[in-house]
Write a protein that holds these residues in place. Structure first.
Motif, PDB file in Angstrom:
ATOM      1  N   GLU A   3       0.830  -1.188   0.000  1.00  0.00           N
ATOM      2  CA  GLU A   3       0.000   0.000   0.000  1.00  0.00           C
ATOM      3  C   GLU A   3       0.871   1.247   0.000  1.00  0.00           C
ATOM      4  OE1 GLU A   3      -2.320  -0.531   3.555  1.00  0.00           O
ATOM      5  OE2 GLU A   3      -0.718   0.206   4.836  1.00  0.00           O
ATOM      6  N   GLU A 101      -4.952   1.773 -13.174  1.00  0.00           N
ATOM      7  CA  GLU A 101      -5.371   2.399 -11.924  1.00  0.00           C
ATOM      8  C   GLU A 101      -4.210   3.020 -11.169  1.00  0.00           C
ATOM      9  OE1 GLU A 101      -5.717  -0.849 -12.657  1.00  0.00           O
ATOM     10  OE2 GLU A 101      -5.798  -2.082 -10.841  1.00  0.00           O
ATOM     11  N   PHE A 103      -3.073   3.860  -7.180  1.00  0.00           N
ATOM     12  CA  PHE A 103      -3.337   3.459  -5.801  1.00  0.00           C
ATOM     13  C   PHE A 103      -3.018   4.627  -4.886  1.00  0.00           C
ATOM     14  CE2 PHE A 103      -4.185  -0.966  -6.588  1.00  0.00           C
ATOM     15  CZ  PHE A 103      -3.580  -1.187  -7.814  1.00  0.00           C
ATOM     16  N   PRO A 106      -3.438   7.283   2.262  1.00  0.00           N
ATOM     17  CA  PRO A 106      -4.548   7.722   3.115  1.00  0.00           C
ATOM     18  C   PRO A 106      -4.706   9.237   3.182  1.00  0.00           C
ATOM     19  CG  PRO A 106      -2.704   7.051   4.465  1.00  0.00           C
ATOM     20  CD  PRO A 106      -2.329   6.728   3.059  1.00  0.00           C
TER      21      PRO A 106
ATOM     22  N   TYR B  37     -14.171   5.492  -7.519  1.00  0.00           N
ATOM     23  CA  TYR B  37     -13.475   5.486  -6.241  1.00  0.00           C
ATOM     24  C   TYR B  37     -14.478   5.794  -5.148  1.00  0.00           C
ATOM     25  CZ  TYR B  37      -8.715   5.447  -8.214  1.00  0.00           C
ATOM     26  OH  TYR B  37      -7.544   5.101  -8.851  1.00  0.00           O
ATOM     27  N   LYS B  38     -14.265   5.184  -3.998  1.00  0.00           N
ATOM     28  CA  LYS B  38     -15.096   5.413  -2.813  1.00  0.00           C
ATOM     29  C   LYS B  38     -14.270   6.180  -1.794  1.00  0.00           C
ATOM     30  CE  LYS B  38     -17.079   2.712   1.013  1.00  0.00           C
ATOM     31  NZ  LYS B  38     -17.295   1.336   1.539  1.00  0.00           N
ATOM     32  N   GLN B  39     -14.865   7.218  -1.215  1.00  0.00           N
ATOM     33  CA  GLN B  39     -14.188   7.979  -0.161  1.00  0.00           C
ATOM     34  C   GLN B  39     -15.079   8.003   1.078  1.00  0.00           C
ATOM     35  OE1 GLN B  39     -13.504  12.282  -0.645  1.00  0.00           O
ATOM     36  NE2 GLN B  39     -11.420  11.978   0.127  1.00  0.00           N
ATOM     37  N   GLN B  44      -9.985   8.380   3.045  1.00  0.00           N
ATOM     38  CA  GLN B  44      -9.146   7.505   2.207  1.00  0.00           C
ATOM     39  C   GLN B  44      -9.810   7.334   0.851  1.00  0.00           C
ATOM     40  OE1 GLN B  44      -6.401   4.923   3.313  1.00  0.00           O
ATOM     41  NE2 GLN B  44      -6.212   4.825   1.107  1.00  0.00           N
ATOM     42  N   ILE B  46     -10.500   4.908  -2.117  1.00  0.00           N
ATOM     43  CA  ILE B  46     -10.455   3.465  -2.335  1.00  0.00           C
ATOM     44  C   ILE B  46     -11.003   3.138  -3.714  1.00  0.00           C
ATOM     45  CG2 ILE B  46     -11.283   1.230  -1.481  1.00  0.00           C
ATOM     46  CD1 ILE B  46     -11.785   2.754   1.243  1.00  0.00           C
ATOM     47  N   LEU B  47     -10.234   2.412  -4.509  1.00  0.00           N
ATOM     48  CA  LEU B  47     -10.707   2.007  -5.831  1.00  0.00           C
ATOM     49  C   LEU B  47     -11.801   0.954  -5.689  1.00  0.00           C
ATOM     50  CD1 LEU B  47     -10.359   2.076  -8.940  1.00  0.00           C
ATOM     51  CD2 LEU B  47      -8.727   0.207  -8.676  1.00  0.00           C
ATOM     52  N   VAL B  48     -12.933   1.212  -6.302  1.00  0.00           N
ATOM     53  CA  VAL B  48     -14.063   0.281  -6.253  1.00  0.00           C
ATOM     54  C   VAL B  48     -14.062  -0.624  -7.477  1.00  0.00           C
ATOM     55  CG1 VAL B  48     -16.588   0.108  -6.291  1.00  0.00           C
ATOM     56  CG2 VAL B  48     -15.468   1.897  -4.930  1.00  0.00           C
ATOM     57  N   TYR B  90     -18.736   8.933  -3.583  1.00  0.00           N
ATOM     58  CA  TYR B  90     -18.278   8.129  -4.708  1.00  0.00           C
ATOM     59  C   TYR B  90     -17.864   9.052  -5.851  1.00  0.00           C
ATOM     60  CZ  TYR B  90     -19.865   3.910  -2.423  1.00  0.00           C
ATOM     61  OH  TYR B  90     -20.008   2.876  -1.534  1.00  0.00           O
TER      62      TYR B  90
END
Lengths: 113, 118
Positions: A3, A101, A103, A106, B37-39, B44, B46-48, B90
């Protein structure tokens, strides 16, 4: 699972001060990015970095900003003289050459007083 | 210029039901990637799910699936059997399919805030 990590999670600074935001991308990734998100607003691209140089930057990324990959693992964003409007969430992201994609770490929440 | 539009600032869904979030985009490229992406409140990102434009088959990831309409430049996200943990912002995002060092940035929509009601 590998990560992206970012430090610090929250930074508070006075206007005019310099800040350095740190990121450790995923180890076999070659492309690195900084984005920012002002609270309640859209995510904005700042800069991309590949092969030890900036490959693309936005109009936001002016002379106050710089990026560096000092040691082959860290990827830093420096803001030389912070302004109130620099208060935002700053996200680092990394990606490989072939996958689409990115990555995300945080994020670092930067508050400029 | 490439743009991404999410026309629904807020949506809500009952737990266990299905919801669809809309996204349209504008590009002259023929090959590209699309992402959701989800936030969550932690902020954070996050790739959905992701979709390559050259693939006709719609991507699916467990309860998440997309309806990709290339001609209409539409890329909606369907969440089935919604759970309380799906509550988040989203974001729809676009990226050209290029192996050049530049032009790889993600272009983002404004986001849709999804509430899940128990």
């Amino acid at each position: 699972e590998p990560e992206v990590t970012q430090t610090p999670s929250h930074q508070v600074t006075q206007m005019g001060q310099e800040v350095i935001l740190r990121c450790v991308p995923i180890s076999n990734h070659l492309y690195f990015y900084w984005y920012r998100q002002i609270l309640g607003q859209k995510v904005e691209f700042l800069v991309s970095f590949y092969n030890n140089e900036i490959s693309e930057k936005s109009e936001i990324f002016d002379d106050q900003f710089s990026v560096e990959r000092p040691d082959g693992s860290n990827f830093t964003l420096k803001i030389r003289s912070t302004k109130l409007e620099d208060s935002a969430m700053y996200f680092c992201a990394s990606g490989t050459r072939w996958s689409g994609e990115q990555f995300f770490g945080p994020g670092t929440r930067l508050t400029v007083l | 210029a490439q743009t991404v539009t999410q026309s629904q600032p807020e949506m809500s869904v009952q737990e266990a039901e299905t919801v669809t979030l809309s996204c349209t985009y504008d590009t002259s490229e023929s090959d590209y990637y699309l992402f959701w992406y989800k936030q969550p409140p932690s902020r954070q990102m996050i790739l959905v799910i992701r979709q390559e434009a050259y693939k006709q088959q719609n991507a699916t990831e467990n309860r998440f699936s997309v309806n990709f309409q290339k001609a209409a430049k539409s890329f909606s996200l369907k969440i089935s059997d919604s759970q309380l943990g799906d509550a988040a912002m989203y974001f729809c995002a676009y990226r050209p399919s290029t192996n050049a060092g530049n032009n790889r940035k993600l272009i983002w929509g404004l986001g849709t805030s999804l509430a899940v009601n128990p």
